[in-house]
Scaffold this motif. Structure first.
Motif, PDB file in Angstrom:
ATOM      1  N   GLY A  49       0.831  -1.196   0.000  1.00  0.00           N
ATOM      2  CA  GLY A  49       0.000   0.000   0.000  1.00  0.00           C
ATOM      3  C   GLY A  49       0.868   1.249   0.000  1.00  0.00           C
ATOM      4  O   GLY A  49       2.082   1.182   0.210  1.00  0.00           O
ATOM      5  N   THR A  50       0.245   2.374  -0.286  1.00  0.00           N
ATOM      6  CA  THR A  50       0.963   3.639  -0.339  1.00  0.00           C
ATOM      7  C   THR A  50       0.181   4.720   0.398  1.00  0.00           C
ATOM      8  O   THR A  50      -0.993   4.560   0.701  1.00  0.00           O
ATOM      9  CB  THR A  50       1.162   4.108  -1.803  1.00  0.00           C
ATOM     10  N   GLU A 101      -3.418   7.952 -10.616  1.00  0.00           N
ATOM     11  CA  GLU A 101      -4.447   8.913 -10.191  1.00  0.00           C
ATOM     12  C   GLU A 101      -4.971   8.569  -8.796  1.00  0.00           C
ATOM     13  O   GLU A 101      -5.091   9.436  -7.929  1.00  0.00           O
ATOM     14  CB  GLU A 101      -5.584   8.882 -11.218  1.00  0.00           C
ATOM     15  N   THR A 102      -5.261   7.293  -8.570  1.00  0.00           N
ATOM     16  CA  THR A 102      -5.752   6.844  -7.266  1.00  0.00           C
ATOM     17  C   THR A 102      -4.699   7.057  -6.191  1.00  0.00           C
ATOM     18  O   THR A 102      -5.007   7.528  -5.082  1.00  0.00           O
ATOM     19  CB  THR A 102      -6.148   5.355  -7.331  1.00  0.00           C
ATOM     20  N   ASP A 103      -3.455   6.708  -6.503  1.00  0.00           N
ATOM     21  CA  ASP A 103      -2.347   6.885  -5.565  1.00  0.00           C
ATOM     22  C   ASP A 103      -2.209   8.352  -5.179  1.00  0.00           C
ATOM     23  O   ASP A 103      -2.052   8.694  -4.001  1.00  0.00           O
ATOM     24  CB  ASP A 103      -1.056   6.362  -6.192  1.00  0.00           C
ATOM     25  N   LYS A 124      -4.431   1.031  -1.173  1.00  0.00           N
ATOM     26  CA  LYS A 124      -4.510  -0.068  -0.208  1.00  0.00           C
ATOM     27  C   LYS A 124      -3.903  -1.307  -0.883  1.00  0.00           C
ATOM     28  O   LYS A 124      -3.901  -1.419  -2.104  1.00  0.00           O
ATOM     29  CB  LYS A 124      -5.966  -0.313   0.165  1.00  0.00           C
ATOM     30  N   PRO A 125      -3.384  -2.247  -0.103  1.00  0.00           N
ATOM     31  CA  PRO A 125      -2.784  -3.455  -0.681  1.00  0.00           C
ATOM     32  C   PRO A 125      -3.718  -4.205  -1.641  1.00  0.00           C
ATOM     33  O   PRO A 125      -3.282  -4.715  -2.672  1.00  0.00           O
ATOM     34  CB  PRO A 125      -2.435  -4.311   0.535  1.00  0.00           C
ATOM     35  N   THR A 126      -5.011  -4.246  -1.312  1.00  0.00           N
ATOM     36  CA  THR A 126      -5.957  -4.944  -2.199  1.00  0.00           C
ATOM     37  C   THR A 126      -6.098  -4.218  -3.541  1.00  0.00           C
ATOM     38  O   THR A 126      -6.279  -4.870  -4.580  1.00  0.00           O
ATOM     39  CB  THR A 126      -7.342  -5.084  -1.539  1.00  0.00           C
ATOM     40  N   ALA A 127      -6.019  -2.903  -3.524  1.00  0.00           N
ATOM     41  CA  ALA A 127      -6.086  -2.132  -4.778  1.00  0.00           C
ATOM     42  C   ALA A 127      -4.851  -2.415  -5.633  1.00  0.00           C
ATOM     43  O   ALA A 127      -4.954  -2.582  -6.848  1.00  0.00           O
ATOM     44  CB  ALA A 127      -6.217  -0.646  -4.488  1.00  0.00           C
ATOM     45  N   VAL A 128      -3.699  -2.486  -4.988  1.00  0.00           N
ATOM     46  CA  VAL A 128      -2.462  -2.782  -5.722  1.00  0.00           C
ATOM     47  C   VAL A 128      -2.585  -4.156  -6.381  1.00  0.00           C
ATOM     48  O   VAL A 128      -2.223  -4.330  -7.551  1.00  0.00           O
ATOM     49  CB  VAL A 128      -1.222  -2.717  -4.800  1.00  0.00           C
ATOM     50  N   GLU A 129      -3.116  -5.130  -5.651  1.00  0.00           N
ATOM     51  CA  GLU A 129      -3.293  -6.477  -6.200  1.00  0.00           C
ATOM     52  C   GLU A 129      -4.240  -6.463  -7.400  1.00  0.00           C
ATOM     53  O   GLU A 129      -4.010  -7.168  -8.379  1.00  0.00           O
ATOM     54  CB  GLU A 129      -3.818  -7.443  -5.138  1.00  0.00           C
TER      55      GLU A 129
END
Length: 166
Positions: free
Chosen positions: A57-58, A131-133, A139-144
Motif C-alpha cells: 500500500g501507499t 491517479e488513485t495513488d 490499499k494493498p488490495t487495490a495494488v493487487e
C-alpha cells in the motif's frame, strides 16, 4: 504420343502452379520485432518491481516519490504501443489463430494490433493507479487488483509477440 501429352500436361501444369505458390512469400502476421520483445521484457520487469515495491500500500503524502516511476512506465508502454502499430498487419487466419490461443487462456483481443491494444490497456491501468495513488494512496488490495489487470495484458502482449517469432 498425343495421349501421353494429354496425361502429362495437367501434371506439369500442377507442378508448375505448386512451385509458384511455394515460391511466393505471403505475410500472415506482422513481422517479429526483437526490439519490441526485448523492450516489453525489460519494461515488464520494471513494472513488476514497482508493483512489488508498493504491494503493502501507499500513502498520498509521499506520492511525489513514485510519480517519476509511474510516468516512466506509462511512457514506455505508450512507446511500445506506437512501435507495435507501426508494423503492417494482414487480415488472415494467422491472427485469428492467435486470438483462439488467447481465448483458451481466458483472454482475447479484438483489436487489429493485439499487442498494441494490450500495451494501451496497461498504460490506462497505470494511469488509473497513479491517479488513485495521488488522490488517496493505495490499499494493498487495490495494488493487487491493478497488478492482476496488468499481468493479464502483459500475458496477452507477450503471447502475441512470441507467436510472431516463427
Amino acid at each position: 504420343m498425343l495421349v501421353i501429352k494429354k496425361k502429362i500436361f495437367p501434371l506439369i501444369l500442377f507442378i508448375g502452379l505448386v512451385s509458384t505458390i511455394i515460391g511466393c512469400k505471403t505475410l500472415l502476421a506482422p513481422e517479429y520485432d526483437k526490439a519490441i520483445v526485448e523492450t516489453v521484457t525489460s519494461t515488464s520487469e520494471k513494472t513488476m518491481s514497482f508493483l512489488a515495491k508498493v504491494s503493502e500500500g501507499t500513502s498520498k503524502s509521499n506520492f511525489s516519490e513514485r510519480e517519476k516511476e509511474y510516468n516512466d512506465l506509462i511512457g514506455a508502454y505508450d512507446a511500445l504501443k506506437i512501435k507495435a502499430k507501426a508494423r503492417p498487419i494482414p487480415k488472415n487466419t494467422a491472427t485469428k489463430k492467435i486470438n483462439e490461443l488467447l481465448e483458451t487462456r481466458g483472454n482475447s483481443l479484438s483489436e487489429d494490433y493485439p499487442s498494441a491494444f494490450a500495451f494501451e490497456e496497461i498504460s490506462k491501468t497505470l494511469k488509473k493507479m497513479k491517479e488513485t495513488d495521488n488522490e488517496s494512496g493505495l490499499k494493498p488490495t487495490a495494488v493487487e487488483a491493478f497488478k492482476g489487470q496488468i499481468e493479464t495484458f502483459l500475458d496477452q502482449a507477450l503471447t502475441y509477440e512470441s507467436f510472431l517469432k516463427r
